[in-house]
Design an enzyme around this catalytic site. Sequence first.
Site, PDB file in Angstrom:
ATOM      1  N   PRO A 125       0.829  -1.204   0.000  1.00  0.00           N
ATOM      2  CA  PRO A 125       0.000   0.000   0.000  1.00  0.00           C
ATOM      3  C   PRO A 125       0.866   1.258   0.000  1.00  0.00           C
ATOM      4  O   PRO A 125       1.918   1.298   0.626  1.00  0.00           O
ATOM      5  CB  PRO A 125      -0.780  -0.105   1.320  1.00  0.00           C
ATOM      6  CG  PRO A 125       0.117  -0.895   2.217  1.00  0.00           C
ATOM      7  CD  PRO A 125       0.884  -1.857   1.329  1.00  0.00           C
ATOM      8  N   CYS A 176       2.537  28.744 -16.695  1.00  0.00           N
ATOM      9  CA  CYS A 176       1.954  29.218 -17.951  1.00  0.00           C
ATOM     10  C   CYS A 176       1.352  28.082 -18.767  1.00  0.00           C
ATOM     11  O   CYS A 176       1.825  27.742 -19.840  1.00  0.00           O
ATOM     12  CB  CYS A 176       3.026  29.925 -18.756  1.00  0.00           C
ATOM     13  SG  CYS A 176       4.491  28.909 -18.917  1.00  0.00           S
TER      14      CYS A 176
END
Length: 431
Positions: free
Chosen positions: A288, A356
Amino acid sequence: MKLIAHSPVRPFHYPQENPVLHCGKVSLETLARRHGTPLYVYSADQILERFRLFQQAFAGRDHLICYAVKANSALAILKLLASHGAGFDIVSGGELERVLVAAPQAAGRVVFSGVGKTAAEIDRALEAGILEFNVESETELELLADRARKLKHVARFALRVNPDVFAETHPYISTGLREHKFGIDIRQALRLYQGAAGNRWLQPHGVSVHIGSQIRSADPFGAAMERVNKLVRQLNSSGIVLKAVDAGGGLGIDYRGGSFDPAAKVREYAAAVQAALEGFEGRLLLEPGRFIVAQAGALVTRVLHVKRNGNKTFVVTDAAMNDLIRPALYQAHHEIVPVTPRPGRAHTVDVVGPVCESGDFFARDRKLAPVQPGDLVALLDAGAYGMAQSSNYNTRMRPPEILVEGSRARLIRRRETIADLLAPEMLAEGR
Ligand code: LLP
């Protein structure tokens, strides 16, 4: 607006006497003042609590929880988990080095997964004496045998089989179908084990699967393990007795908070896996990642601007997709809450970063509690695949990380500097 950070599944809460978002006993405002923003904050207590849920759920049998390092590979977190008995699932030589630095005593508790291990990575892992190589192809098995013979180290291996089980999750993180690049077709496995049985440098140690990530239902895990168990029985009857079954990782969390009961989830998962493995007496390995660290972490960021374009409102934060790419990459949902709530109505906004790209968003058309420039907000459930998937895109320095243990907050990684970023570069040859 209901502030879901109050949910018991997260360590982040607003104490009544001081309604500022805290991690355990530590105010996020104080941490942001001290360390700047953006900033990752993790609760060590919750990480251990989640780890223990797995230990408890599988307590009835021989098992080893190999935390998936890729989810959050901070050295301090690896050390913390190792000191409580964790093993590790790694997928690169780099992750192996992290384990060896953070917890050298855990080298024998490492399983090595991944579709493209190199000879150098295999050599290092053989020398470190890892527990098991999870082999993903016939040619990798040949390479492993070759390296093991050259180094005179017997390699314990498991075949990572592809059980052809569909797990409902985002297509980028589903891995258990035959059409995926992962694992070996389960129908080929018997032949490969038999072939390897005669090689003195290869020890058939286990079998492994990993069907995907962020899987909310226990059913596909059960289905995969049933197929694995069938293979284990076939191997038994052909005289190959495996010591371990590796059930992989993948158990999902509820990113929306909701009425999620982590303890019940792990128990349900453990029941499905163990029922399907009926008759198998060996060791169970688990990998996990997300379930242990995701909800323990938050990304704390400051609002730079609130701007309106047409009828849309954009909240621009100083964190961006390079710090947490999950919303951009998987359209993942992360709850966003104010650190110091203000009175007033929630507004529908987009929460975006300064990078951007239009893909640089954390939330779109989200009802957000009122915020103003200068305010701090926290992106929740960011402990897994947050910092681990961060980059320096736009030449942005990656954020620092803080580990909170009770009332103590420890800087476990400092903010990067421009010198860190430029160090590997050369302006001209040899300079
Ligand atoms: N074992 C193997 C072989 C894996 O490939 C993975 C994850 C795990 C264990 C741990 O899975 P977990 O328990 O964390 O679900 N970046 C994506 C998740 C990618 C998972 C890749 N493999 C995300 O942010 O959702």
